[in-house]
Each structure stands twice: as C-alpha cells, then as structure tokens.
Design a protein around this motif. Structure first.
Motif, short mmCIF file in Angstrom:
data_model
loop_
_atom_site.label_atom_id
_atom_site.label_comp_id
_atom_site.label_asym_id
_atom_site.label_seq_id
_atom_site.Cartn_x
_atom_site.Cartn_y
_atom_site.Cartn_z
N SER A 1 0.82 -1.21 0.00
CA SER A 1 0.00 0.00 0.00
C SER A 1 0.85 1.26 0.00
O SER A 1 0.40 2.32 -0.44
CB SER A 1 -0.92 0.02 1.23
N GLN A 2 2.09 1.14 0.51
CA GLN A 2 3.00 2.29 0.57
C GLN A 2 4.41 1.87 0.17
O GLN A 2 4.82 0.73 0.39
CB GLN A 2 3.06 2.86 2.00
N LEU A 3 5.11 2.82 -0.44
CA LEU A 3 6.53 2.67 -0.69
C LEU A 3 7.25 3.71 0.15
O LEU A 3 6.92 4.90 0.11
CB LEU A 3 6.86 2.88 -2.17
N VAL A 4 8.24 3.26 0.94
CA VAL A 4 9.06 4.17 1.73
C VAL A 4 10.46 4.15 1.14
O VAL A 4 11.13 3.12 1.14
CB VAL A 4 9.09 3.78 3.23
N LEU A 5 10.88 5.29 0.63
CA LEU A 5 12.18 5.43 -0.03
C LEU A 5 13.08 6.29 0.84
O LEU A 5 12.72 7.42 1.20
CB LEU A 5 11.99 6.07 -1.40
N THR A 6 14.25 5.76 1.21
CA THR A 6 15.21 6.49 2.05
C THR A 6 16.46 6.79 1.23
O THR A 6 17.06 5.89 0.66
CB THR A 6 15.59 5.67 3.29
N VAL A 7 16.81 8.08 1.18
CA VAL A 7 17.90 8.54 0.31
C VAL A 7 18.85 9.42 1.10
O VAL A 7 18.41 10.28 1.87
CB VAL A 7 17.34 9.34 -0.90
N MET A 8 20.16 9.20 0.93
CA MET A 8 21.16 10.10 1.49
C MET A 8 21.54 11.12 0.42
O MET A 8 21.98 10.77 -0.67
CB MET A 8 22.42 9.34 1.91
N LEU A 9 21.32 12.40 0.74
CA LEU A 9 21.66 13.49 -0.18
C LEU A 9 22.93 14.18 0.32
O LEU A 9 23.06 14.47 1.50
CB LEU A 9 20.52 14.51 -0.25
N THR A 10 23.86 14.44 -0.59
CA THR A 10 25.09 15.16 -0.28
C THR A 10 25.14 16.41 -1.14
O THR A 10 25.13 16.32 -2.38
CB THR A 10 26.33 14.30 -0.54
N LEU A 11 25.16 17.58 -0.51
CA LEU A 11 25.18 18.85 -1.23
C LEU A 11 26.55 19.50 -1.13
O LEU A 11 27.17 19.51 -0.06
CB LEU A 11 24.14 19.83 -0.65
N LEU A 12 27.01 20.03 -2.24
CA LEU A 12 28.27 20.76 -2.27
C LEU A 12 28.08 22.15 -1.67
O LEU A 12 26.98 22.72 -1.75
CB LEU A 12 28.77 20.89 -3.71
#
Length: 441
Positions: free
Chosen positions: A354-365
């Motif tokens: 019923s749900q998708l949980v997406l976990t992402v590590m973002l790296t910003l310059l």
C-alpha cells in the motif's frame, strides 16, 4: 580549428561505479599533477588547455549531464546537451551545427572531434595543431589520429595505412572494427594503428554527410528530430565511407579507458577505499566506495569493485562480460547518481503493497541548492546529518544544522541551500497508486 569534445556514453563496462546516471567520464580516479586525483573529462580538458586548444573548445554531453559536466570542468567551457544519446556521429553533427548557428564557425573551418574517455600524454594533444596544415597539404577530406598497438586488442578499431609520406601522415587504406585476436595480430603485421577516435575535417564535409542521410543542416531542426534518429557511429557513417582520408601517427602514450583492465593500469594505487589486498595478489586492484571494508586474500589478476550500485569481482580479462550481464538483467531504479549540486544514494526501499518508503542520502556541495520542487506524489521528511544551510518550504526559510528535522507535505514547494557541505537523509512516503503515477510520468 574548433575542437568538439564528446562526453557521452554510460560506460557499463565500468559498472558498478559508472552507469546511466554517473558516466565513466566523471570517475575521480586518475592521478592528478601535484597529487590527488582527477576525472577523465577533467584530465582531457586540462591537457587541451595546456596545449592552447581550449579557447575554441565545445563540449557535447547528454542533457541530463550538462550540470555534472560543468561541475567536473569548472564551468570553463561551453556545453550543449543532447536530447538523447544517438551515437558519436549525431553528437558531432549537433556540435558542428551549434557552432555554425552561433556564428562561431564557417563551413570552411576545420572541426576536430575527440572523445573524453581516453588517457594520452601531452604530446598527443599538441599534435592537434598540425591537423589544419596536414589537411591542406594532403588535400584529404578527413584526418584521423592513430597509435601503434602494444598488443593485439579485440576492443579497439584499427586503421590500415599505406606507406607513410614525408609530410608526417599516411593515406588510409582500410579500417577494421574490433577484430578477433588472430585478425588483430595480422593487422599489426601490416603496421595497422589503433584508431584513437580523433577526427578532423572541414565543417562542410560533415554537412555533406548530413545531406546524404537526409538530415537537416540547421541546429534547431536537427535538435527537433533528435529523439527519432537512429544511433550512428562516426566511424561507420564518415570514416569508413571516406575515399580521401589520411592518418597521423602518435608515437607516445594512448589508451581508451573503457574497461577495468585499461583503467586500473592508470590508477595511482592498487587499493582505493576501505579494505586491502593480502598475500599473493599480483596485478589485482580494489576500489571500494562503500563504508564497509572489502578484503581480497591471495587472488591475483582480479578487480574487486564495490559501490552503491553493486559489487563486482572479476578476472581482469573477463571483466567486460559485465556489460552483457547488465543487458540481460537490467536494473530500472538507479541507487546512486551525481548532479551539479552533489550526489544521492538510495539506502532503503521498503514496500508493504500500500505504501513505498524510499530512504535517500543526499550530499550537497557548498554553495549549492537542491532544485526547488513540488512533489505531488509523495510526502517527505529531511533530517540534517551534517553541515549548515537553510531549508525553504512554501517560501518560508528555516536555518538548518545537524540534527534538524523538517517535514514537507504533498504539494508544498521546497528546497535546501547549503552554506557548507551538507548531508541529509530524505524519507519519501509514497502511496501505491501515487507510485504508479510517478513511474508513468
């Protein structure tokens, strides 16, 4: 003379570090002058600059990688984006028509086309200055640059020249594209050269080939037709059809960095990243982008490569087989990508139907922003892991520092601005029907 540097290609043979999102051009692995490392495209642009060829340099990259190309070249050169990847001939034509439309080049001007994925000495690029004079002296319509083979490679194209002239060039007799080992050995006996993928001709010569194929000779019209065009190779469409071609021999260092075997031969160390080689590991290389250690014990002649997209352990001579394996087992959702603002890594993907949980590590310059966006298909939250900046949600700014947590509802416009290098974890919560709509978009 105008130089068009082709920056396309996904480099599947260098998986798991390269792919459709991060091209092999951007792998920061090659030794740089004075220490440290540099990317393939960074090295080639530096050498073109040192050879005095950068003032007329144009880069052609896929439109999704123009910002990344700017990042790795210091935003020093003009870049145009291909709407989609359609091969070296089509990319070269797009670059040439751009120069013509912008008034930077005329039909009688010399255009030099070169790939960004090569490793050559500085003299290789200094030879470019001879191209215009050699084309005039030889009355050839096309000039190629070749180098003497060091072994009978099945991965390179070959140029068979006739007896060399006094002018430092030879007429081209024939071509052979990626022959088998026995044929390659016979070509070497005929003094054949590896094709370095560098071509020079008048711009009008390219226009003639576009007209022969029924393609427009205007930049805007070609751009409009681009998505519907077939993939075309410059070698097949131009070089192998030419009856008046000459080749210039490069006596120094050159290789195409298109495989783990050729790339690892240029690396500054056998081990890059966390882990090690132990015992008898002659001619083995380890590259690890993960934070978990990778160890190889007592195995020679292999590559051990680990990154967010996967892990590859292969004998160097068989490592190119990964391209065929990926073609049969394609992964639709990339786990890692680089952009103009930084990079992202998918660290979790959970679904209960019923749900998708997406976990992402973002790296910003430092000094960069995430593109401001509105997510209609998901809600999300951000947790700042490190760094300092500010979060904007629906026009309202809040200072962001390590430990800060921010929630963004569906439909809210949002961005992050990094004052220093920042890392943040993004958690997206997507309902099943919204995930289907997202994939269809």
């Amino acid at each position: 003379m105008h130089t068009i540097l082709l920056c396309g290609g996904s480099g599947q043979r260098l998986w798991p570090l390269s792919g459709s999102i991060r091209s092999k051009m951007f792998l920061q692995l090659l030794p740089a002058p004075g220490g440290g490392t540099e990317s393939m495209i960074g090295r080639v642009c530096r050498q073109l600059r040192q050879a005095g060829l950068d003032e007329s340099l144009l880069l052609v990259a896929h439109q999704e990688q123009t910002a990344l190309t700017q990042r790795y070249t210091g935003s020093k050169y003009p870049i145009i984006g291909e709407p989609c990847k359609r091969g070296t001939f089509t990319a070269a034509a797009l670059g040439a028509l751009h120069l013509l439309a912008a008034g930077k080049a005329q039909p009688e001007d010399i255009i030099c086309i070169a790939p960004a994925d090569m490793f050559a000495d500085d003299d290789f690029f200094r030879q470019f200055h001879q191209f215009e004079a050699i084309l005039a002296d030889s009355e050839a319509e096309l000039l190629l640059l070749g180098t003497s083979p060091s072994y009978p490679s099945e991965q390179y194209g070959y140029i068979v020249p006739v007896q060399e002239d006094a002018g430092g060039y030879a007429r081209v007799l024939s071509f052979a594209e990626k022959p088998d080992a026995s044929t390659a050995l016979e070509l070497m006996r005929k003094q054949a050269l590896w094709n370095c993928g560098v071509f020079a001709s008048q711009l009008s010569f390219l226009l003639e080939h576009l007209e022969r194929l029924g393609l427009p000779v205007e930049f805007a019209a070609l751009t409009e037709q681009y998505p519907g065009l077939p993939v075309r190779s410059f070698d097949k469409e131009v070089a192998e059809r030419s009856t008046k071609a000459v080749v210039v021999r490069h006596e120094g260092e050159w290789s195409d960095l298109g495989s783990w075997d050729t790339l690892t031969a240029r690396l500054p160390s056998q081990v890059i990243g966390v882990g090690g080689l132990w015992g008898e590991c002659g001619d083995s290389h380890l590259i690890n982008e993960l934070e978990v250690p990778l160890h190889v014990i007592g195995v020679s002649g292999i590559v051990a490569i680990a990154g967010p997209e996967g892990i590859l352990i292969a004998d160097k001579k068989d490592a190119n087989t990964i391209k065929d394996i990926l073609a049969e087992n394609s992964v639709t959702e990339p786990r890692y990508g680089e952009t103009g603002w930084g990079s992202y890594t998918v660290i979790g993907r959970e679904s209960d139907g019923s749900q998708l949980v997406l976990t992402v590590m973002l790296t910003l310059l430092p000094g960069h922003d995430l593109p401001e966006m509105t997510c209609e298909h998901c809600a999300k939250s951000w947790m700042i892991v490190s760094g300092h900046g500010e979060v904007w949600v629906d026009g309202c700014a809040a200072e962001a520092a390590a430990g800060g947590i921010y929630t963004i509802a569906r439909g809210q416009r949002h961005t992050v601005r990094a004052w220093s290098a920042m890392k943040l974890i993004e958690v997206q919560i997507i309902e099943a029907e919204d995930n289907q709509r997202r994939q269809d978009c």
